[in-house]
Design a protein around this motif. Structure first.
Motif, PDB file in Angstrom:
ATOM      1  N   VAL A   1       0.835  -1.195   0.000  1.00 24.44           N
ATOM      2  CA  VAL A   1       0.000   0.000   0.000  1.00 24.44           C
ATOM      3  C   VAL A   1       0.869   1.243   0.000  1.00 24.44           C
ATOM      4  O   VAL A   1       2.031   1.215   0.386  1.00 24.44           O
ATOM      5  N   ASP A   2       0.263   2.357  -0.460  1.00 25.14           N
ATOM      6  CA  ASP A   2       0.877   3.670  -0.334  1.00 25.14           C
ATOM      7  C   ASP A   2       0.439   4.240   1.004  1.00 25.14           C
ATOM      8  O   ASP A   2      -0.667   4.753   1.132  1.00 25.14           O
ATOM      9  N   SER A   3       1.284   4.111   2.029  1.00 26.50           N
ATOM     10  CA  SER A   3       0.884   4.529   3.368  1.00 26.50           C
ATOM     11  C   SER A   3       2.110   4.792   4.224  1.00 26.50           C
ATOM     12  O   SER A   3       3.063   4.016   4.199  1.00 26.50           O
ATOM     13  N   PRO A   4       2.090   5.882   5.019  1.00 26.10           N
ATOM     14  CA  PRO A   4       3.203   6.131   5.933  1.00 26.10           C
ATOM     15  C   PRO A   4       3.049   5.379   7.252  1.00 26.10           C
ATOM     16  O   PRO A   4       3.918   5.443   8.096  1.00 26.10           O
ATOM     17  N   LEU A   5       1.946   4.687   7.441  1.00 23.84           N
ATOM     18  CA  LEU A   5       1.659   4.030   8.706  1.00 23.84           C
ATOM     19  C   LEU A   5       1.856   2.528   8.601  1.00 23.84           C
ATOM     20  O   LEU A   5       1.770   1.937   7.523  1.00 23.84           O
ATOM     21  N   VAL A   6       2.115   1.918   9.748  1.00 17.61           N
ATOM     22  CA  VAL A   6       2.109   0.464   9.827  1.00 17.61           C
ATOM     23  C   VAL A   6       0.688   0.041  10.171  1.00 17.61           C
ATOM     24  O   VAL A   6       0.158   0.395  11.230  1.00 17.61           O
ATOM     25  N   ILE A   7       0.055  -0.687   9.269  1.00 15.24           N
ATOM     26  CA  ILE A   7      -1.331  -1.098   9.459  1.00 15.24           C
ATOM     27  C   ILE A   7      -1.348  -2.417  10.233  1.00 15.24           C
ATOM     28  O   ILE A   7      -0.698  -3.386   9.838  1.00 15.24           O
ATOM     29  N   PRO A   8      -2.087  -2.484  11.338  1.00 11.71           N
ATOM     30  CA  PRO A   8      -2.136  -3.741  12.100  1.00 11.71           C
ATOM     31  C   PRO A   8      -2.876  -4.830  11.337  1.00 11.71           C
ATOM     32  O   PRO A   8      -3.618  -4.555  10.386  1.00 11.71           O
ATOM     33  N   LEU A   9      -2.679  -6.053  11.769  1.00 14.08           N
ATOM     34  CA  LEU A   9      -3.370  -7.178  11.146  1.00 14.08           C
ATOM     35  C   LEU A   9      -4.741  -7.416  11.756  1.00 14.08           C
ATOM     36  O   LEU A   9      -5.639  -7.955  11.099  1.00 14.08           O
TER      37      LEU A   9
ATOM     38  N   VAL B   1      -8.240   8.646   5.186  1.00 17.87           N
ATOM     39  CA  VAL B   1      -7.549   7.673   4.347  1.00 17.87           C
ATOM     40  C   VAL B   1      -6.145   7.450   4.903  1.00 17.87           C
ATOM     41  O   VAL B   1      -5.380   8.407   5.100  1.00 17.87           O
ATOM     42  N   VAL B   2      -5.801   6.188   5.155  1.00 18.30           N
ATOM     43  CA  VAL B   2      -4.473   5.864   5.680  1.00 18.30           C
ATOM     44  C   VAL B   2      -3.660   5.000   4.728  1.00 18.30           C
ATOM     45  O   VAL B   2      -2.459   4.828   4.923  1.00 18.30           O
ATOM     46  N   ALA B   3      -4.299   4.442   3.695  1.00 16.26           N
ATOM     47  CA  ALA B   3      -3.573   3.617   2.737  1.00 16.26           C
ATOM     48  C   ALA B   3      -4.334   3.568   1.425  1.00 16.26           C
ATOM     49  O   ALA B   3      -5.571   3.568   1.412  1.00 16.26           O
ATOM     50  N   VAL B   4      -3.583   3.526   0.338  1.00 15.70           N
ATOM     51  CA  VAL B   4      -4.160   3.425  -1.005  1.00 15.70           C
ATOM     52  C   VAL B   4      -3.487   2.255  -1.712  1.00 15.70           C
ATOM     53  O   VAL B   4      -2.247   2.197  -1.786  1.00 15.70           O
ATOM     54  N   HIS B   5      -4.277   1.319  -2.213  1.00 18.23           N
ATOM     55  CA  HIS B   5      -3.689   0.203  -2.952  1.00 18.23           C
ATOM     56  C   HIS B   5      -2.993   0.751  -4.197  1.00 18.23           C
ATOM     57  O   HIS B   5      -3.517   1.642  -4.870  1.00 18.23           O
TER      58      HIS B   5
END
Length: 367
Positions: free
Chosen positions: A3-11, A75-79
């Motif tokens: 993803v285009d994201s500056p954050l670590v996305i949890p599972l 929005v935190v992530a963009v595929h």
């Protein structure tokens, strides 16, 4: 998850899901929905409650399905294969299809939700004289606006030609039964902005609310003269009725107000086939906002539908019109009642909504 994201996305995350009987429960280890091409990930900041949030699970249990439809968030992530003008950090609101047996992780009552960006609206953030819309108010819009697109402008609904961008040259009357509901107040505004003449029914305590939202007449739905009053307002030629309540009594009253030559009746709930067939000159439709996603919905009866790409095209036509109204501050949200600041508070909010004690307000949980 690329993803285009500056954050670590949890599972995993906290979410409200259906239990084995379809009732909502808190799950603190629900999976974060996996991004797919054509989607973005949104961190929710507020969610709003709708009757469908407890009705769908009770009628059509899908254990494990995430509940909830109305959201506002960031929005935190963009595929990477998603084509969109939305970027990370933008505030958005809208509707997702909660309690969805076809895609169980699509619901809104979660920390992170998967959203199709073309179905989202930007939340006006203000600055330099521009409109600012609080996130708790933005969260109330999705279901109401999507339902109104289907109800007012779909060819199977009221099939109105006028809209806020192209107002009517001839101001036709339209009845909004249940005008003080969240969908009803939006419908009344959209009709008035479209150059039409909305008349609403509701309790007298909500007359001021519907009038501030553009109703040209507010009538007490239990008044014995209400049918005659609607007919008088419309000159006996009413052809378009939106029933935001959708029970046997509301449907019977709505049918009685439609003129002799017939017309269009749209309801938000399934009503008796016997009643719907009592007047062949009246075309009836159950309007479901999630039809606009254009995808198959595996539910029985009128609540299910095949894949309908033309519905997505309808959304693509009208969502920019609605975005313009929001950006200009021309559309007022429904009054809100805050019921908490944690996802667990959704459960108490649903109990309150189910009790029938909520009137003229939309329940919101700010996270």
């Amino acid at each position: 998850m690329a993803v285009d994201s500056p954050l670590v996305i949890p599972l995993t995350q906290t979410a409200i899901v259906q239990d084995e009987n379809g009732a909502p429960k808190l799950d603190q280890k629900a999976a974060v929905p996996r991004l797919e091409p054509g989607t973005v990930l949104v961190k929710t900041t507020a969610v709003a409650l709708n009757p469908a949030d407890y009705k769908m699970g009770a009628a059509f249990p899908t254990p494990g399905a995430v509940v909830g439809m109305d959201y506002a968030g960031v929005v935190v992530a963009v595929h990477p294969e998603t084509v969109t003008s939305l970027g990370v950090g933008e505030a958005v609101c809208g509707m997702v299809h909660g309690s969805n047996p076809t895609s169980p992780d699509d619901g809104a009552f979660a920390e992170y939700i998967r959203v199709r960006p073309e179905m989202a609206l930007r939340v006006p953030q203000g600055g330099e004289g521009r409109v600012h819309l609080p996130m708790e108010q933005a969260a109330t819009l999705g279901v109401g606006l999507m339902t109104n697109i289907m109800a007012l402008w779909d060819s199977s609904g009221l099939s109105l030609l006028a809209n806020p961008k192209e107002p009517a040259a001839k101001p036709l009357p339209v009845l909004v039964y249940g005008g003080s509901t969240a969908t009803g107040t939006l419908a009344t505004q959209l009709l008035r902005l479209s150059g039409l003449r909305p008349v609403t029914t509701c309790s007298p305590r909500n007359f001021d609310l519907v009038r501030t939202r553009g109703a040209m007449e507010a009538l007490d739905y239990v008044n014995p003269t209400v049918v005659d009053d609607v007919r008088a307002f419309a000159g006996g030629k009413l052809k378009h009725v939106l029933d935001c309540i959708g029970d046997s009594s509301s449907a019977a009253l709505c049918y009685a107000t439609i003129g002799r030559t017939g017309g269009h009746y749209v309801t938000l709930e399934q009503v008796s086939d016997e009643l719907l067939k009592s007047r062949l000159a009246v075309r009836a439709k159950v309007a479901l906002g999630y039809e606009l996603f254009g995808r198959k919905v595996a539910l029985p009866g009128v609540y299910g539908c095949p894949a309908q790409p033309e519905k997505s095209a309808l959304a693509a036509r009208y969502l920019p019109i609605l975005q313009d109204l929001l950006d200009r501050g021309a559309l007022r949200t429904h009054p809100t009642q805050l019921v908490g600041g944690e996802l667990s508070d959704v459960l108490e909010g649903l109990k309150l909504l189910k009790s029938g004690s909520v009137s003229g307000q939309k329940l919101v949980v700010v996270l």
